[in-house]
Motif scaffolding. Structure first.
Motif, PDB file in Angstrom:
ATOM      1  N   GLU A  70      49.328  38.204  26.414  1.00  0.00           N
ATOM      2  CA  GLU A  70      50.224  37.516  27.333  1.00  0.00           C
ATOM      3  C   GLU A  70      49.409  36.865  28.448  1.00  0.00           C
ATOM      4  N   ALA A  71      49.856  35.702  28.882  1.00  0.00           N
ATOM      5  CA  ALA A  71      49.198  35.007  29.992  1.00  0.00           C
ATOM      6  C   ALA A  71      49.750  35.524  31.316  1.00  0.00           C
ATOM      7  N   ASP A  72      48.867  35.725  32.265  1.00  0.00           N
ATOM      8  CA  ASP A  72      49.220  36.201  33.596  1.00  0.00           C
ATOM      9  C   ASP A  72      48.639  35.208  34.600  1.00  0.00           C
ATOM     10  N   PRO A  73      49.488  34.474  35.344  1.00  0.00           N
ATOM     11  CA  PRO A  73      48.953  33.459  36.262  1.00  0.00           C
ATOM     12  C   PRO A  73      47.888  33.980  37.223  1.00  0.00           C
ATOM     13  N   SER A  74      48.023  35.201  37.708  1.00  0.00           N
ATOM     14  CA  SER A  74      47.013  35.715  38.640  1.00  0.00           C
ATOM     15  C   SER A  74      45.661  35.859  37.939  1.00  0.00           C
ATOM     16  N   PHE A  75      45.676  36.182  36.656  1.00  0.00           N
ATOM     17  CA  PHE A  75      44.443  36.277  35.876  1.00  0.00           C
ATOM     18  C   PHE A  75      43.918  34.888  35.533  1.00  0.00           C
ATOM     19  N   ILE A  76      44.817  33.993  35.143  1.00  0.00           N
ATOM     20  CA  ILE A  76      44.422  32.640  34.746  1.00  0.00           C
ATOM     21  C   ILE A  76      43.712  31.916  35.883  1.00  0.00           C
ATOM     22  N   PHE A  77      44.236  32.049  37.106  1.00  0.00           N
ATOM     23  CA  PHE A  77      43.719  31.250  38.214  1.00  0.00           C
ATOM     24  C   PHE A  77      42.682  31.980  39.072  1.00  0.00           C
ATOM     25  N   ASP A  78      42.349  33.215  38.730  1.00  0.00           N
ATOM     26  CA  ASP A  78      41.323  33.860  39.557  1.00  0.00           C
ATOM     27  C   ASP A  78      39.977  33.212  39.291  1.00  0.00           C
ATOM     28  N   ASP A  79      39.056  33.349  40.245  1.00  0.00           N
ATOM     29  CA  ASP A  79      37.791  32.612  40.140  1.00  0.00           C
ATOM     30  C   ASP A  79      36.620  33.485  39.691  1.00  0.00           C
ATOM     31  N   ASP A  80      36.893  34.667  39.156  1.00  0.00           N
ATOM     32  CA  ASP A  80      35.827  35.506  38.606  1.00  0.00           C
ATOM     33  C   ASP A  80      35.647  35.130  37.137  1.00  0.00           C
ATOM     34  N   HIS A  81      35.028  33.986  36.915  1.00  0.00           N
ATOM     35  CA  HIS A  81      34.916  33.457  35.558  1.00  0.00           C
ATOM     36  C   HIS A  81      33.941  34.243  34.696  1.00  0.00           C
ATOM     37  N   ALA A  82      32.875  34.777  35.301  1.00  0.00           N
ATOM     38  CA  ALA A  82      31.844  35.460  34.524  1.00  0.00           C
ATOM     39  C   ALA A  82      32.383  36.699  33.807  1.00  0.00           C
ATOM     40  N   SER A  83      33.377  37.362  34.406  1.00  0.00           N
ATOM     41  CA  SER A  83      33.888  38.595  33.802  1.00  0.00           C
ATOM     42  C   SER A  83      35.244  38.404  33.129  1.00  0.00           C
ATOM     43  N   LYS A  84      35.711  37.182  33.018  1.00  0.00           N
ATOM     44  CA  LYS A  84      37.080  36.964  32.525  1.00  0.00           C
ATOM     45  C   LYS A  84      37.250  37.478  31.098  1.00  0.00           C
ATOM     46  N   TRP A  85      36.266  37.243  30.247  1.00  0.00           N
ATOM     47  CA  TRP A  85      36.367  37.686  28.852  1.00  0.00           C
ATOM     48  C   TRP A  85      36.448  39.210  28.762  1.00  0.00           C
ATOM     49  N   SER A  86      35.533  39.905  29.443  1.00  0.00           N
ATOM     50  CA  SER A  86      35.541  41.372  29.362  1.00  0.00           C
ATOM     51  C   SER A  86      36.788  41.949  30.015  1.00  0.00           C
ATOM     52  N   ARG A  87      37.290  41.298  31.064  1.00  0.00           N
ATOM     53  CA  ARG A  87      38.516  41.782  31.700  1.00  0.00           C
ATOM     54  C   ARG A  87      39.738  41.536  30.813  1.00  0.00           C
ATOM     55  N   ALA A  88      39.720  40.411  30.068  1.00  0.00           N
ATOM     56  CA  ALA A  88      40.812  40.165  29.120  1.00  0.00           C
ATOM     57  C   ALA A  88      40.833  41.247  28.050  1.00  0.00           C
ATOM     58  N   LEU A  89      39.666  41.598  27.527  1.00  0.00           N
ATOM     59  CA  LEU A  89      39.603  42.678  26.541  1.00  0.00           C
ATOM     60  C   LEU A  89      40.087  43.989  27.138  1.00  0.00           C
ATOM     61  N   ALA A  90      39.689  44.250  28.382  1.00  0.00           N
ATOM     62  CA  ALA A  90      40.117  45.494  29.030  1.00  0.00           C
ATOM     63  C   ALA A  90      41.637  45.549  29.158  1.00  0.00           C
ATOM     64  N   LYS A  91      42.264  44.394  29.422  1.00  0.00           N
ATOM     65  CA  LYS A  91      43.725  44.357  29.500  1.00  0.00           C
ATOM     66  C   LYS A  91      44.360  44.703  28.152  1.00  0.00           C
ATOM     67  N   LEU A  92      43.615  44.447  27.075  1.00  0.00           N
ATOM     68  CA  LEU A  92      44.084  44.795  25.736  1.00  0.00           C
ATOM     69  C   LEU A  92      43.687  46.218  25.337  1.00  0.00           C
ATOM     70  N   GLY A  93      43.034  46.926  26.270  1.00  0.00           N
ATOM     71  CA  GLY A  93      42.612  48.295  25.992  1.00  0.00           C
ATOM     72  C   GLY A  93      41.335  48.384  25.188  1.00  0.00           C
ATOM     73  N   ILE A  94      40.515  47.342  25.236  1.00  0.00           N
ATOM     74  CA  ILE A  94      39.293  47.278  24.432  1.00  0.00           C
ATOM     75  C   ILE A  94      38.079  47.212  25.351  1.00  0.00           C
ATOM     76  N   ASP A  95      37.079  48.022  25.075  1.00  0.00           N
ATOM     77  CA  ASP A  95      35.810  47.966  25.800  1.00  0.00           C
ATOM     78  C   ASP A  95      34.893  46.994  25.061  1.00  0.00           C
ATOM     79  N   ALA A  96      34.493  45.906  25.732  1.00  0.00           N
ATOM     80  CA  ALA A  96      33.661  44.888  25.079  1.00  0.00           C
ATOM     81  C   ALA A  96      32.391  45.478  24.488  1.00  0.00           C
ATOM     82  N   ALA A  97      31.845  46.527  25.113  1.00  0.00           N
ATOM     83  CA  ALA A  97      30.593  47.122  24.640  1.00  0.00           C
ATOM     84  C   ALA A  97      30.757  47.804  23.282  1.00  0.00           C
TER      85      ALA A  97
END
Length: 198
Positions: free
Chosen positions: A162-189
């Motif tokens: 699901e898209a979340d505007p607060s996530f979409i527009f935040d400016d922490d671009h370097a961690s966006k992928w790993s944070r998206a996975l974390a929202k899905l309950g997945i550890d990128a590592a």
């Protein structure tokens, strides 16, 4: 003995429209242009899909630079990043924004209170009190032909969320992928780089 597999009569999933959803790239994606990508799907139907990448700032370019080139007021634009939305038509700009500002003639409404507009009017509105509450200039886009995105989803190239505007527009671009996975309950590592192919 029959040579037919018991799975031969099982159809591939019939994907509903993913407009307004996020795609999160799996490790091992076969296209380096989309490694660690988080993409908002703007349109998706039987014939094509189009999305904007949300995690890749354009090097050496900020919003003030673009507005100066267009001879548009730059107040409040210094340091605001411009994102590379995908490999297609990178000279073309889109303003992704909340739908509290909307142009009936040029804006495309997206599920979840979002819209995308490709005009100078939207760029000007970004700096105005009456403009959208949240906005982001994006150059280029990601595009899929008929059936291509569905094939990639079936091959587990992408996760969806699901898209979340607060996530979409935040400016922490370097961690966006790993944070998206974390929202899905997945550890990128813990993800295997052989997870999928494009």
């Amino acid at each position: 003995m029959s040579s037919v597999s018991p799975h031969d009569d099982i159809a591939a999933p019939n994907w509903p429209s993913l407009a307004g959803q996020l795609l999160v790239a799996m490790p091992g994606i076969d296209d380096e242009r989309f490694e660690h990508a988080v993409i908002l799907i703007c349109t998706h139907d039987d014939e094509h899909a189009m999305g904007l990448r949300l995690d890749m700032p354009a090097p050496g370019v900020d919003l003030a630079f673009v507005l100066e080139k267009l001879e548009t007021p730059t107040q409040g634009a210094d340091g605001r990043p411009v994102l590379i939305g995908g490999p297609v038509e990178q000279e073309r700009g889109f303003v992704l924004h909340t739908d509290d500002w909307f142009s009936e003639s040029t804006s495309l409404r997206i599920e979840g209170g979002l819209a995308v507009t490709g005009t100078r009017e939207a760029l000007i509105a970004m700096g105005e009190i009456t403009g959208p509450a949240r906005s982001q200039l994006v150059l280029g886009y990601a595009g899929w032909d008929e059936g291509q995105l569905e094939d990639e989803l079936n091959d587990n190239v992408w996760l969806t969320m699901e898209a979340d505007p607060s996530f979409i527009f935040d400016d922490d671009h370097a961690s966006k992928w790993s944070r998206a996975l974390a929202k899905l309950g997945i550890d990128a590592a813990n993800l295997s780089p052989q997870g999928g192919r494009a």
